[in-house]
Design a protein around this motif. Structure first.
Motif, PDB file in Angstrom:
ATOM      1  N   MET A 148     -52.242   5.077 -88.287  1.00 48.23           N
ATOM      2  CA  MET A 148     -51.500   4.386 -87.233  1.00 48.23           C
ATOM      3  C   MET A 148     -51.862   2.904 -87.182  1.00 48.23           C
ATOM      4  O   MET A 148     -53.034   2.526 -87.207  1.00 48.23           O
TER       5      MET A 148
ATOM      6  N   ARG B  28     -50.350  -0.881 -85.280  1.00 46.39           N
ATOM      7  CA  ARG B  28     -49.478  -1.486 -84.265  1.00 46.39           C
ATOM      8  C   ARG B  28     -49.441  -2.981 -84.534  1.00 46.39           C
ATOM      9  O   ARG B  28     -50.480  -3.621 -84.661  1.00 46.39           O
TER      10      ARG B  28
ATOM     11  N   THR C 231     -43.132  -4.826 -80.173  1.00 44.85           N
ATOM     12  CA  THR C 231     -44.215  -4.146 -80.860  1.00 44.85           C
ATOM     13  C   THR C 231     -43.626  -3.077 -81.766  1.00 44.85           C
ATOM     14  O   THR C 231     -42.617  -2.452 -81.419  1.00 44.85           O
TER      15      THR C 231
ATOM     16  N   THR D  37     -44.981   0.240 -84.043  1.00 50.52           N
ATOM     17  CA  THR D  37     -46.067   1.132 -84.407  1.00 50.52           C
ATOM     18  C   THR D  37     -45.611   1.940 -85.605  1.00 50.52           C
ATOM     19  O   THR D  37     -44.517   2.521 -85.595  1.00 50.52           O
TER      20      THR D  37
ATOM     21  N   TRP E 255     -56.674   0.939 -79.128  1.00 51.43           N
ATOM     22  CA  TRP E 255     -56.474   0.177 -80.363  1.00 51.43           C
ATOM     23  C   TRP E 255     -57.526  -0.913 -80.476  1.00 51.43           C
ATOM     24  O   TRP E 255     -57.923  -1.482 -79.464  1.00 51.43           O
TER      25      TRP E 255
END
Length: 154
Positions: free
Chosen positions: A54, A56, A63, A65, A141
């Motif tokens: 993952m 971002r 944004t 992802t 994150w």
């Protein structure tokens, strides 16, 4: 009386400007590439093999992802750092909830970004939790470190 009206208007205008500055500041801090530290949906932790894929990326007020090469979601961001907890809304542009709005909360602490989102159409969360059946997602994150360019050989 005109003086008091002018003073009140100036005070309100400066309070609004302070809010705009806080939005600009947090939006600037959200920019760039982030890697997932942890994530859960509906009370279930994301498996490590998925979590490690993952990423971002925030550019401007959007944004994206991704999981590996696949776009997981793309959204237009609206934030309000004056709320407690701070609020963040996603207008989904791509992904399985495309065309829907999701309400969330967030924290920014140095190079760490934490968020909790309700499912589409649900009320905004008030804490950073995800339990079975609540349709909430919680993620943490860490800002990706810039890769240093090696010094040029002479």
């Amino acid at each position: 009386m005109a003086f008091l009206s002018g003073l009140a208007a100036a005070t309100l205008a400066s309070a609004g400007a302070g809010g705009e500055e806080a939005v600009k500041k947090d939006m600037a801090r959200l920019q760039g590439e982030w890697l997932m530290v942890s994530g859960s949906a509906d009370g279930q932790a994301m498996p490590d093999d998925m979590r490690k894929q993952m990423k971002r990326v925030c550019k401007g007020d959007q944004t994206t992802t991704t999981m590996g090469d696949q776009v997981f979601l793309k959204a237009k961001i609206t934030i309000d750092p004056s709320k407690n907890p701070k609020t963040i809304d996603y207008e989904m542009i791509e992904g399985f909830t495309k065309g829907k709005k999701q309400l969330g909360i967030y924290e920014l602490d140095g190079d760490t970004f934490k968020s909790c989102f309700a499912g589409p159409g649900a009320d905004r969360p008030t804490d950073f939790s995800s339990k079975p059946g609540d349709k909430r997602t919680v993620s943490v994150w860490k800002r990706a470190k810039e890769t240093e360019t090696p010094p040029k050989q002479k």
